[in-house]
Scaffold this motif. Structure first.
Motif, PDB file in Angstrom:
ATOM      1  N   ASN A 294      34.002  65.305  78.203  1.00 64.00           N
ATOM      2  CA  ASN A 294      32.778  65.642  77.486  1.00 64.00           C
ATOM      3  C   ASN A 294      33.161  66.517  76.294  1.00 64.00           C
ATOM      4  O   ASN A 294      33.452  67.700  76.469  1.00 64.00           O
ATOM      5  N   THR A 295      33.176  65.924  75.130  1.00 63.17           N
ATOM      6  CA  THR A 295      33.588  66.644  73.924  1.00 63.17           C
ATOM      7  C   THR A 295      32.370  67.264  73.251  1.00 63.17           C
ATOM      8  O   THR A 295      31.357  66.594  73.046  1.00 63.17           O
ATOM      9  N   HIS A 296      32.488  68.534  72.905  1.00 56.31           N
ATOM     10  CA  HIS A 296      31.422  69.261  72.228  1.00 56.31           C
ATOM     11  C   HIS A 296      31.781  69.442  70.749  1.00 56.31           C
ATOM     12  O   HIS A 296      32.944  69.337  70.366  1.00 56.31           O
ATOM     13  N   LEU A 297      30.776  69.753  69.960  1.00 55.31           N
ATOM     14  CA  LEU A 297      31.004  69.961  68.531  1.00 55.31           C
ATOM     15  C   LEU A 297      32.026  71.068  68.289  1.00 55.31           C
ATOM     16  O   LEU A 297      32.904  70.938  67.440  1.00 55.31           O
ATOM     17  N   TRP A 298      31.948  72.143  69.062  1.00 51.53           N
ATOM     18  CA  TRP A 298      32.896  73.244  68.838  1.00 51.53           C
ATOM     19  C   TRP A 298      34.327  72.779  69.108  1.00 51.53           C
ATOM     20  O   TRP A 298      35.268  73.285  68.487  1.00 51.53           O
TER      21      TRP A 298
ATOM     22  N   PHE B 235      40.080  76.886  75.801  1.00 55.20           N
ATOM     23  CA  PHE B 235      40.660  76.278  74.605  1.00 55.20           C
ATOM     24  C   PHE B 235      41.629  75.140  74.926  1.00 55.20           C
ATOM     25  O   PHE B 235      41.996  74.370  74.045  1.00 55.20           O
ATOM     26  N   ALA B 236      42.047  75.032  76.160  1.00 54.76           N
ATOM     27  CA  ALA B 236      43.022  74.002  76.523  1.00 54.76           C
ATOM     28  C   ALA B 236      42.425  72.595  76.464  1.00 54.76           C
ATOM     29  O   ALA B 236      43.067  71.661  75.974  1.00 54.76           O
ATOM     30  N   THR B 237      41.211  72.435  76.958  1.00 55.11           N
ATOM     31  CA  THR B 237      40.604  71.097  77.049  1.00 55.11           C
ATOM     32  C   THR B 237      40.543  70.362  75.715  1.00 55.11           C
ATOM     33  O   THR B 237      40.973  69.207  75.634  1.00 55.11           O
ATOM     34  N   PRO B 238      40.027  70.976  74.641  1.00 62.17           N
ATOM     35  CA  PRO B 238      39.993  70.216  73.382  1.00 62.17           C
ATOM     36  C   PRO B 238      41.388  69.877  72.856  1.00 62.17           C
ATOM     37  O   PRO B 238      41.584  68.800  72.271  1.00 62.17           O
ATOM     38  N   LEU B 239      42.350  70.742  73.090  1.00 60.54           N
ATOM     39  CA  LEU B 239      43.706  70.477  72.606  1.00 60.54           C
ATOM     40  C   LEU B 239      44.373  69.368  73.421  1.00 60.54           C
ATOM     41  O   LEU B 239      45.073  68.514  72.871  1.00 60.54           O
ATOM     42  N   ILE B 240      44.150  69.383  74.723  1.00 62.83           N
ATOM     43  CA  ILE B 240      44.681  68.311  75.573  1.00 62.83           C
ATOM     44  C   ILE B 240      44.048  66.981  75.163  1.00 62.83           C
ATOM     45  O   ILE B 240      44.734  65.966  75.036  1.00 62.83           O
ATOM     46  N   THR B 241      42.753  67.003  74.930  1.00 64.82           N
ATOM     47  CA  THR B 241      42.062  65.786  74.491  1.00 64.82           C
ATOM     48  C   THR B 241      42.636  65.277  73.180  1.00 64.82           C
ATOM     49  O   THR B 241      42.906  64.078  73.036  1.00 64.82           O
TER      50      THR B 241
ATOM     51  N   ARG C  33      35.560  69.853  68.331  1.00 64.49           N
ATOM     52  CA  ARG C  33      35.992  69.171  67.097  1.00 64.49           C
ATOM     53  C   ARG C  33      36.380  70.176  66.019  1.00 64.49           C
ATOM     54  O   ARG C  33      37.388  70.019  65.343  1.00 64.49           O
ATOM     55  N   VAL C  34      35.533  71.192  65.861  1.00 66.79           N
ATOM     56  CA  VAL C  34      35.809  72.228  64.860  1.00 66.79           C
ATOM     57  C   VAL C  34      37.100  72.964  65.207  1.00 66.79           C
ATOM     58  O   VAL C  34      37.966  73.185  64.353  1.00 66.79           O
ATOM     59  N   PHE C  35      37.245  73.304  66.465  1.00 67.21           N
ATOM     60  CA  PHE C  35      38.436  74.024  66.930  1.00 67.21           C
ATOM     61  C   PHE C  35      39.704  73.208  66.674  1.00 67.21           C
ATOM     62  O   PHE C  35      40.716  73.745  66.208  1.00 67.21           O
ATOM     63  N   ILE C  36      39.666  71.914  66.956  1.00 67.09           N
ATOM     64  CA  ILE C  36      40.836  71.056  66.746  1.00 67.09           C
ATOM     65  C   ILE C  36      41.220  71.021  65.270  1.00 67.09           C
ATOM     66  O   ILE C  36      42.398  71.132  64.924  1.00 67.09           O
TER      67      ILE C  36
ATOM     68  N   VAL D 240      33.542  69.504  55.129  1.00 70.68           N
ATOM     69  CA  VAL D 240      32.120  69.840  55.209  1.00 70.68           C
ATOM     70  C   VAL D 240      31.317  68.575  55.503  1.00 70.68           C
ATOM     71  O   VAL D 240      30.441  68.566  56.378  1.00 70.68           O
ATOM     72  N   GLN D 241      31.625  67.514  54.794  1.00 70.98           N
ATOM     73  CA  GLN D 241      30.953  66.239  55.015  1.00 70.98           C
ATOM     74  C   GLN D 241      31.214  65.737  56.448  1.00 70.98           C
ATOM     75  O   GLN D 241      30.301  65.257  57.123  1.00 70.98           O
ATOM     76  N   GLN D 242      32.441  65.875  56.915  1.00 69.14           N
ATOM     77  CA  GLN D 242      32.807  65.466  58.259  1.00 69.14           C
ATOM     78  C   GLN D 242      32.003  66.276  59.295  1.00 69.14           C
ATOM     79  O   GLN D 242      31.521  65.727  60.294  1.00 69.14           O
TER      80      GLN D 242
END
Length: 166
Positions: free
Chosen positions: A84-88, A114-120, A90-93, A5-7
């Motif tokens: 370009n990383t979005h808040l969602w 969903f692939a982009t955040p996981l690849i990142t 980070r949450v998804f990861i 939550v703090q993160q």
């Protein structure tokens, strides 16, 4: 749970003081400073927190090791600046880290949003190490950035521990 939550709150509204940027740049070469400044504000905040946590054990290392560790802490996620990383993302990861690795792999190789955040998440350490190498940083810093999620060295384990604490 409170940690997450703090993160999340820090990710929504990261605050970085100009004095902290100055401190980071004073502890980095000009080339490394350029990489630091290319990071998003949430990544800068995280990097500063990781670096600051290393200060308490500063005397446990040689000056050279500590400088390398500090630079790597400030740059360990610089590979994320390639996308370009979005808040969602980070949450998804964070949520995906609780899923079976096979599910992660399937989504990572898909051609979906969903692939982009996981690849990142999977590749940013390699990307960051390559950016550091291209900027002419020393091989120890490049190695620490590359291995910050899967350390093979003692300094790498120190960096991973500090990273996991933030």
């Amino acid at each position: 749970m409170f940690y997450r939550v703090q993160q999340f709150i820090h990710a929504i509204a990261p605050h970085v003081e100009s004095s902290e940027i100055t401190w980071a740049l004073e502890n980095l070469s000009p080339e490394a400073g350029s990489l630091f400044l290319k990071q998003s504000q949430p990544e800068q905040r995280h990097a500063l927190d990781v670096a600051q946590s290393l200060l308490k054990d500063k005397n446990s290392y040689t000056l050279s090791d500590f400088r390398n560790l500090l630079a790597a802490a400030l740059l360990h996620d610089c590979g994320k600046s390639k996308v370009n990383t979005h808040l969602w993302h980070r949450v998804f990861i964070v949520l995906m880290q609780k899923m079976p690795p096979s599910f992660w792999s399937r989504l990572e190789s898909s051609h979906t949003v969903f692939a982009t955040p996981l690849i990142t998440a999977s590749q940013h350490a390699i990307w960051g190490s390559n950016l550091a190498q291209s900027a002419g940083l020393n091989p120890v810093i490049c190695l620490l950035i590359r291995e910050h999620h899967s350390p093979k060295t003692e300094l790498g384990r120190v960096l991973q521990s500090a990273d996991n604490a933030h």
